[in-house]
Write a protein that holds these residues in place. Structure first.
Motif, PDB file in Angstrom:
ATOM      1  N   LEU A  29     -66.613   0.690  32.315  1.00  9.49           N
ATOM      2  CA  LEU A  29     -67.648  -0.005  33.076  1.00  9.49           C
ATOM      3  C   LEU A  29     -68.887   0.867  33.220  1.00  9.49           C
ATOM      4  N   SER A  31     -69.857   3.263  31.363  1.00  9.02           N
ATOM      5  CA  SER A  31     -70.561   3.445  30.081  1.00  9.02           C
ATOM      6  C   SER A  31     -71.428   2.218  29.770  1.00  9.02           C
ATOM      7  N   GLN A  32     -71.056   1.076  30.306  1.00  9.00           N
ATOM      8  CA  GLN A  32     -71.871  -0.124  30.072  1.00  9.00           C
ATOM      9  C   GLN A  32     -73.108  -0.177  30.958  1.00  9.00           C
ATOM     10  N   ARG A 140     -71.217 -18.789  32.499  1.00 12.02           N
ATOM     11  CA  ARG A 140     -72.190 -18.188  31.569  1.00 12.02           C
ATOM     12  C   ARG A 140     -72.265 -18.980  30.271  1.00 12.02           C
ATOM     13  N   VAL A 311     -65.722  -9.026  38.294  1.00 11.67           N
ATOM     14  CA  VAL A 311     -66.250  -7.727  37.859  1.00 11.67           C
ATOM     15  C   VAL A 311     -67.219  -7.897  36.680  1.00 11.67           C
ATOM     16  N   ALA A 312     -67.003  -8.906  35.835  1.00  9.70           N
ATOM     17  CA  ALA A 312     -67.982  -9.176  34.770  1.00  9.70           C
ATOM     18  C   ALA A 312     -69.336  -9.529  35.394  1.00  9.70           C
ATOM     19  N   VAL A 315     -70.901  -6.317  36.667  1.00  7.00           N
ATOM     20  CA  VAL A 315     -71.540  -5.571  35.571  1.00  7.00           C
ATOM     21  C   VAL A 315     -72.911  -6.180  35.260  1.00  7.00           C
ATOM     22  N   LYS A 319     -76.433  -4.248  35.623  1.00  7.15           N
ATOM     23  CA  LYS A 319     -77.344  -4.088  34.471  1.00  7.15           C
ATOM     24  C   LYS A 319     -78.742  -4.565  34.855  1.00  7.15           C
ATOM     25  N   ASN A 320     -78.805  -5.706  35.515  1.00  5.78           N
ATOM     26  CA  ASN A 320     -80.114  -6.210  35.956  1.00  5.78           C
ATOM     27  C   ASN A 320     -80.784  -5.250  36.931  1.00  5.78           C
ATOM     28  N   LEU A 323     -82.379  -2.494  35.176  1.00  7.04           N
ATOM     29  CA  LEU A 323     -83.582  -2.922  34.448  1.00  7.04           C
ATOM     30  C   LEU A 323     -84.653  -3.475  35.393  1.00  7.04           C
ATOM     31  N   VAL A 325     -84.582  -6.376  36.966  1.00  9.41           N
ATOM     32  CA  VAL A 325     -84.853  -7.798  36.721  1.00  9.41           C
ATOM     33  C   VAL A 325     -83.922  -8.720  37.506  1.00  9.41           C
ATOM     34  N   LEU A 328     -84.468 -12.674  38.371  1.00  5.67           N
ATOM     35  CA  LEU A 328     -85.564 -13.210  37.562  1.00  5.67           C
ATOM     36  C   LEU A 328     -85.067 -14.132  36.459  1.00  5.67           C
ATOM     37  N   LYS A 329     -83.765 -14.208  36.299  1.00  3.82           N
ATOM     38  CA  LYS A 329     -83.249 -15.054  35.237  1.00  3.82           C
ATOM     39  C   LYS A 329     -82.462 -16.233  35.790  1.00  3.82           C
ATOM     40  N   ILE A 331     -81.244 -19.723  36.881  1.00  2.00           N
ATOM     41  CA  ILE A 331     -81.495 -21.061  36.388  1.00  2.00           C
ATOM     42  C   ILE A 331     -81.695 -21.957  37.600  1.00  2.00           C
TER      43      ILE A 331
END
Lengths: 428, 428
Positions: A29, A31-32, A140, A311-312, A315, A319-320, A323, A325, A328-329, A331
């Protein structure tokens, strides 16, 4: 690198699964996402309770506000359940700028739009993959995988309890009551099974899937719901004889811009991929204008599958975060909702009638269908050996719900019909 | 709002599908990404060719470099196929800072790591959802949906041509040659079908899935490959009698950190969800440590399903473009690759032998299995009515490939064995 701190609300089976995965897969995790992920505070009901996993007592609290107001925490994972109080926690956490991962379908079905609006205002992520179909990444898939397509139909087996019951009734010829009791003993059904068996749980999930699939705000009250508690072993035997399996299906479909969403026991033709989804498994069938038929299958519940989705999402939120963000994505459902009326809702029907065993009965019945413009795919009349009445089994072509209601109302007044024994939607 | 300009390399069936979706769903797509999406230049082989859809002749060019070097274009969609020359186009497009969407499995299986490294250097997105299993969003599922889990096994029906052939052989008892010819007439198989029927196409896709699932660099040469051209209708009849369906399966699995990837005709137990995936449909079964069994089903090829995946990737790249995060979320395989050796590769086997019909033969054969430490699940000996030999059908328990090779080598030297008729992997 500076670790990301996560607060957990709830440490039941799913919460424990989340801790197991975050700890067990830490190397992979981190490392991602580019830094360690630490669960730094956990709200529990009773901090003295003994648990299956070791948790540092120092990070436990009995007050959820401790977690929500901890300034070091970036992301809140909500796996405590509940609706009204939990909504208050979530809204306050968003107010504090924290991102939310939740497995709570009740919350999202009832207050999803309010929560997502607050998230947008605060530029926060709210992810809820685990709220529908446990370990299947269907949310998703609808948001990203099929972003390009016009989804025309979604059919879901999204409640494991009822699928377990119907599968068992089908395979063993057992009665609803017997199988329900067994399911309760095995822990697959709650002691008060109403929410599952009456279709409410499935309806909540279908409201979420409909919202995402059709990009409009489907609410729970838009979903017409019928549960499985009236399904008899005889109904299932008839279904099988005709080449169908009985499934509690959530069905969301659209023609042009009009949609309908329902949950009901449905006879599904055996050759349809969803017909062979058995036991506690879930599956979501998606028909897209361009992509055609697809289906996604997996465990719909259980600590570890559900925790996989939680947990997905975690992650993705982290990540967002890295970054910059988050939020901001999102829907935002942007289409005006237009529900089909009963004239526009069309499907095939199975009808089982008990009728007087005398001349002219079948003519009266078929005439009634003709009168209300319902055409028939098949009609079988058979004497019932043990009873002084005949059985008539009818499968219609696609017929409007309005017409079918008129037919059934007409049948109520026909003297030759003793009982309208069963009526089911037919798919596949 | 300023439109996003997209360049298209290739306007065959998939390219045409991409144009149809981008034009037909423009309102929905632009509401998702926040600006119109315009296909502003298309490289074709012959710009005078008549086409199924209207394309403004002014945007056609016969020189791909016109598209790649157009400074107004942000994203390149590559649906022209080919490997060496196409790789040069893609690398130059990345050099120019353009993001890449490709449906090209050959390119990604052979040069994926080189292309992704260049993309990272230039902070560009390279998305390739359409390269594996057409319309099934399996790549984002592995990257995002299961980011939290340790994937232990992936089994894929990832080649529609061979699945069509095997399904037809199974349902109709037809021979391989007859069905291949029919598949060619229907356009499901190419006039030179080698890449499909010998398993190479599936091997390329499995290299991609293995790379993503195990987060290590699986190369094509790591995949052991056997095609379906030697599968007889008798083999399929045996499979069915034993409760199996014959499928060309790509199988990638790992124990600890050692992996193996293979493609071979496999007897799959009928109760396994992948056994009932028929015709040109594809499916990918994923077993994760936490999530357990999942399966993803849909069209593996065809213009519109493939274009669905291409345009979903396009939406993702444009969203990243708007947020300024292209290339920042790429998954870089970070684990050192450790391939299993033949001692570590273990699975069940089906073996069909033609043997002398005399006393003591079965003993010699079962002794050989015991000698090389292969235990047996079932053994059936039966006389063959039409021939002067007996048939022995054996299903082993899990056995190492090394041991099985020793057994088969030993059989070559056994006088009582006339022919080792068939050997297949068994799953489910």
């Amino acid at each position: 690198m500076k670790p990301v701190r996560v607060g957990l609300l709830g440490l039941g089976t799913v919460g424990t699964g989340v801790v197991r995965i975050v700890e067990g897969n830490q190397e992979d995790l981190s490392s991602q996402v580019g830094s360690p992920i630490i669960i730094s505070k956990i709200a529990v009901k009773n901090s003295d309770k003994s648990r299956d996993i070791y948790i540092d007592p120092a990070i436990l609290t009995e007050d959820p506000w401790d977690v929500i107001r901890d300034p070091e925490i970036d992301v809140i994972v909500e796996v405590m359940g509940g609706v009204e109080q939990t909504k208050a926690y979530i809204l306050e956490a968003l107010e504090q700028g924290k991102h939310i991962i939740t497995a709570n379908k009740d919350l999202m079905a009832l207050y999803g739009s309010e929560i997502l609006a607050k998230a947008q205002e605060k530029q926060c992520d709210v992810f809820y993959e685990a709220s529908v179909a446990g370990g299947i990444p269907i949310i998703r898939t609808l948001i990203e995988g099929f972003s390009s397509d016009r989804i025309l139909k979604i059919m879901g087996i999204v409640n494991g309890t009822t699928n377990f019951i119907l599968t068992k009734m089908s395979k063993e010829g057992a009665s609803y009551d017997d199988v329900l009791q067994e399911a309760q003993e095995l822990g697959y059904a709650e002691s008060d099974p109403t929410s599952d068996v009456e279709g409410l749980d499935a309806a909540r999930k279908m409201a979420i899937l409909g919202t995402l699939g059709f990009r409009t705000n489907v609410e729970l009250k838009d979903v017409s719901v019928r549960g499985i508690s009236q399904v008899t072993k005889e109904d299932i035997a008839y279904a099988k004889r005709l080449g169908y399996e009985m499934k509690l299906l959530g069905i969301a479909d659209r023609d042009d811009e009009h949609i309908s969403i329902s949950v009901q026991p449905t006879m599904v033709r055996r050759s349809h991929p969803i017909a062979s989804v058995n036991g506690v498994y879930n599956a979501v069938y998606v028909y897209g204008e361009a992509v055609g038929e697809t289906m996604f299958y997996g465990a719909g519940a259980g600590a570890m599958p559900t925790a996989t989705s939680v947990v997905a999402d975690l992650v993705a939120a982290i990540k967002n975060l890295k970054l910059g963000v988050n939020g901001l994505k999102a829907i935002v459902p942007y289409k005006q909702k237009k529900l089909k009326d009963d004239e526009q809702i069309k499907y095939k029907n199975f009808i089982l009638l008990h009728v007087d065993d005398k001349a002219g009965v079948l003519a009266q019945i078929t005439q009634a269908f003709a009168q209300f413009d319902v055409s028939l795919e098949s009609v079988v009349q058979q004497p019932n050996e043990h009873n002084p009445y005949a059985e008539i089994i009818i499968v219609t072509h696609d017929a409007s719900k309005a017409s079918m209601n008129k037919v059934l109302e007409h049948f109520e007044g026909l003297a030759v019909i003793r009982t309208i024994k069963s009526v089911y939607r037919v798919e596949g």
